[in-house]
Design a protein around this motif. Sequence first.
Motif, PDB file in Angstrom:
ATOM      1  N   GLY A   1     -43.270 -21.559 -28.861  1.00 42.69           N
ATOM      2  CA  GLY A   1     -42.300 -20.640 -29.135  1.00 42.69           C
ATOM      3  C   GLY A   1     -41.596 -20.042 -27.942  1.00 42.69           C
ATOM      4  N   GLU A   2     -42.238 -19.791 -26.814  1.00 42.39           N
ATOM      5  CA  GLU A   2     -41.686 -19.405 -25.493  1.00 42.39           C
ATOM      6  C   GLU A   2     -41.023 -20.486 -24.919  1.00 42.39           C
ATOM      7  N   ALA A   3     -41.484 -21.575 -24.983  1.00 48.02           N
ATOM      8  CA  ALA A   3     -40.895 -22.546 -24.223  1.00 48.02           C
ATOM      9  C   ALA A   3     -39.439 -22.919 -25.080  1.00 48.02           C
ATOM     10  N   MET A   4     -39.437 -22.762 -26.425  1.00 49.07           N
ATOM     11  CA  MET A   4     -38.069 -23.046 -26.988  1.00 49.07           C
ATOM     12  C   MET A   4     -37.068 -22.139 -26.500  1.00 49.07           C
ATOM     13  N   VAL A   5     -37.246 -20.834 -26.296  1.00 53.58           N
ATOM     14  CA  VAL A   5     -36.472 -19.917 -25.714  1.00 53.58           C
ATOM     15  C   VAL A   5     -35.960 -20.143 -24.472  1.00 53.58           C
ATOM     16  N   LEU A   6     -36.576 -20.820 -23.792  1.00 48.91           N
ATOM     17  CA  LEU A   6     -36.167 -21.256 -22.295  1.00 48.91           C
ATOM     18  C   LEU A   6     -35.362 -22.361 -22.538  1.00 48.91           C
ATOM     19  N   ARG A   7     -35.547 -23.338 -23.260  1.00 47.17           N
ATOM     20  CA  ARG A   7     -34.800 -24.339 -23.561  1.00 47.17           C
ATOM     21  C   ARG A   7     -33.222 -24.096 -24.087  1.00 47.17           C
ATOM     22  N   GLU A   8     -33.449 -23.206 -25.043  1.00 46.78           N
ATOM     23  CA  GLU A   8     -32.201 -22.699 -25.873  1.00 46.78           C
ATOM     24  C   GLU A   8     -31.356 -21.941 -25.019  1.00 46.78           C
ATOM     25  N   GLY A   9     -31.945 -21.229 -23.837  1.00 49.60           N
ATOM     26  CA  GLY A   9     -31.365 -20.587 -22.916  1.00 49.60           C
ATOM     27  C   GLY A   9     -30.678 -21.446 -21.642  1.00 49.60           C
ATOM     28  N   GLY A  10     -30.873 -22.848 -21.797  1.00 45.08           N
ATOM     29  CA  GLY A  10     -30.240 -23.419 -20.936  1.00 45.08           C
ATOM     30  C   GLY A  10     -31.044 -24.189 -19.789  1.00 45.08           C
ATOM     31  N   ILE A  11     -32.471 -23.831 -19.868  1.00 45.12           N
ATOM     32  CA  ILE A  11     -33.347 -24.359 -18.890  1.00 45.12           C
ATOM     33  C   ILE A  11     -33.552 -25.943 -19.288  1.00 45.12           C
ATOM     34  N   SER A  12     -33.240 -26.739 -18.112  1.00 42.32           N
ATOM     35  CA  SER A  12     -33.446 -28.019 -18.538  1.00 42.32           C
ATOM     36  C   SER A  12     -34.725 -28.690 -17.558  1.00 42.32           C
ATOM     37  N   ALA A  13     -35.339 -27.995 -16.659  1.00 39.68           N
ATOM     38  CA  ALA A  13     -36.646 -28.418 -15.934  1.00 39.68           C
ATOM     39  C   ALA A  13     -37.446 -28.622 -17.052  1.00 39.68           C
ATOM     40  N   PRO A  14     -38.802 -29.282 -16.635  1.00 38.72           N
ATOM     41  CA  PRO A  14     -40.111 -29.373 -17.364  1.00 38.72           C
ATOM     42  C   PRO A  14     -40.278 -27.973 -17.576  1.00 38.72           C
ATOM     43  N   ILE A  15     -41.024 -27.962 -18.947  1.00 40.02           N
ATOM     44  CA  ILE A  15     -41.679 -26.594 -19.381  1.00 40.02           C
ATOM     45  C   ILE A  15     -42.991 -27.211 -19.992  1.00 40.02           C
ATOM     46  N   LEU A  16     -44.000 -26.441 -19.848  1.00 41.97           N
ATOM     47  CA  LEU A  16     -45.357 -26.670 -19.960  1.00 41.97           C
ATOM     48  C   LEU A  16     -45.710 -25.280 -20.968  1.00 41.97           C
ATOM     49  N   ALA A  17     -46.354 -25.826 -22.018  1.00 41.69           N
ATOM     50  CA  ALA A  17     -47.137 -24.793 -23.154  1.00 41.69           C
ATOM     51  C   ALA A  17     -48.544 -24.586 -22.718  1.00 41.69           C
ATOM     52  N   LEU A  18     -48.809 -23.838 -22.241  1.00 42.47           N
ATOM     53  CA  LEU A  18     -50.262 -23.602 -21.527  1.00 42.47           C
ATOM     54  C   LEU A  18     -51.330 -23.389 -22.827  1.00 42.47           C
TER      55      LEU A  18
ATOM     56  N   TYR B   1     -43.880 -12.188 -17.267  1.00 38.01           N
ATOM     57  CA  TYR B   1     -44.708 -10.956 -16.894  1.00 38.01           C
ATOM     58  C   TYR B   1     -43.942  -9.546 -16.919  1.00 38.01           C
ATOM     59  N   GLY B   2     -42.964  -9.795 -18.180  1.00 40.06           N
ATOM     60  CA  GLY B   2     -42.368  -8.390 -18.575  1.00 40.06           C
ATOM     61  C   GLY B   2     -40.914  -8.375 -17.958  1.00 40.06           C
ATOM     62  N   MET B   3     -40.612  -9.198 -17.012  1.00 39.66           N
ATOM     63  CA  MET B   3     -39.411  -9.073 -16.085  1.00 39.66           C
ATOM     64  C   MET B   3     -38.152  -9.850 -16.860  1.00 39.66           C
ATOM     65  N   GLY B   4     -38.329 -10.650 -17.899  1.00 43.97           N
ATOM     66  CA  GLY B   4     -37.325 -11.518 -18.456  1.00 43.97           C
ATOM     67  C   GLY B   4     -37.609 -12.875 -17.999  1.00 43.97           C
ATOM     68  N   ALA B   5     -38.158 -13.766 -18.907  1.00 41.08           N
ATOM     69  CA  ALA B   5     -38.307 -15.037 -18.572  1.00 41.08           C
ATOM     70  C   ALA B   5     -37.212 -15.837 -18.309  1.00 41.08           C
ATOM     71  N   LEU B   6     -36.087 -15.718 -19.166  1.00 44.83           N
ATOM     72  CA  LEU B   6     -34.701 -16.523 -18.903  1.00 44.83           C
ATOM     73  C   LEU B   6     -34.246 -16.058 -17.643  1.00 44.83           C
ATOM     74  N   GLU B   7     -34.162 -14.856 -17.217  1.00 38.73           N
ATOM     75  CA  GLU B   7     -33.668 -14.363 -16.001  1.00 38.73           C
ATOM     76  C   GLU B   7     -34.387 -15.030 -14.819  1.00 38.73           C
ATOM     77  N   VAL B   8     -35.696 -15.010 -14.872  1.00 33.79           N
ATOM     78  CA  VAL B   8     -36.619 -15.558 -13.862  1.00 33.79           C
ATOM     79  C   VAL B   8     -36.472 -16.761 -13.643  1.00 33.79           C
ATOM     80  N   ALA B   9     -36.396 -17.579 -14.840  1.00 31.18           N
ATOM     81  CA  ALA B   9     -36.228 -19.084 -14.746  1.00 31.18           C
ATOM     82  C   ALA B   9     -35.009 -19.555 -14.155  1.00 31.18           C
TER      83      ALA B   9
END
Length: 339
Positions: free
Chosen positions: A56-73, A33-41
């Motif tokens: 594509g948005e989900a890949m950014v989180l994975r590459e940033g080290g987020i290991s939890a499940p991620i859903l592409a809506l 929501y404009g605040m920075g997805a990786l920092e929020v996660a």
Amino acid sequence: MRPLIAHQSRGALRHNLSRFPKPSWAVVKADGYGMGALEVARSLDQAPGFAVASVGEAMVLREGGISAPILALEGPFDLEDCRDAAAYQLDLVIHDLAQLDWLEALDRRQWSGLWIKLDTGMHRLGMSETAARETARRIEALSVGRKVWMSHYGRADEVELALPALASPPPGWSISLANSAASLGHALPANIGRAGIALYGASPISGDLGLNVVQRLTSQVVAVRHVPAGEGVGYGARWVAPRDSVIATIPGGYADGYPRAMPDGAPVSVAGVICPLAGRVSMDRMTVDVTLAGDAVKRGAPVELWGREVPIETLASLANTIPYELFCNVAPRVARIWS
């Protein structure tokens, strides 16, 4: 340093997620929501999962080290998205049979999670109940870790209209019914909630939801002018001084995400005093009538454009928009400071 800053609170994010029924996944699409997805996660280690718009948005989180499940809506847009979803172990929404055709065309038979989306009245994406049940039957031939029967309410105050089909998923399937408004405004069957706008501190419905402010957009007074009665201020002199007035100039304009449509009189907190916007918002700055604030307003005086003193819901209503748009439109040139 330019004084326009978005101050963002990790503690407020965690508190707001705790207001949702469990389990609720955190929605971090549109760069959180404009605040920075990786920092929020990274701030929400208690979240059971995250939801974004695209692969594509989900890949950014994975590459940033987020290991939890991620859903592409929005689900996959093509076969390449399906390959990437497999490689990055992503959950996918299936809202069209073509998407399932792509999955079945791949050699891979094992998927992290597949969520079938039903159309319950928004008529954007989603299947009829008949098509959804046929899709579920085909998915049973795949090896899927998480199978979810889901929808999205267009009118969260009328959720009961959609419950019969949604509350009867195929055997072994979970359900996901609710965005922020439905999750916090209704007692629903046990389901995987999706924490969206309320996660960020803005209320999607009337009433006190016990949310904390996540983002405060602040600035400073950089100039103070004495304007005689009858003189205009700003482009087109839309605002005319009704009496001898004191006008403060504040960095923050439409290029920063503060709406040009904001009318005269919109509240701005200057040195702790609510003062009215005076004149058109320009690209980089705005002008505010601080006459009634007295001697407290000098160069360097603190300003809040929205946050604790000026609710973002109030400003959104005045600009004929919604808090989602204001959050998402905060420009990259505005510094974000997390605490």
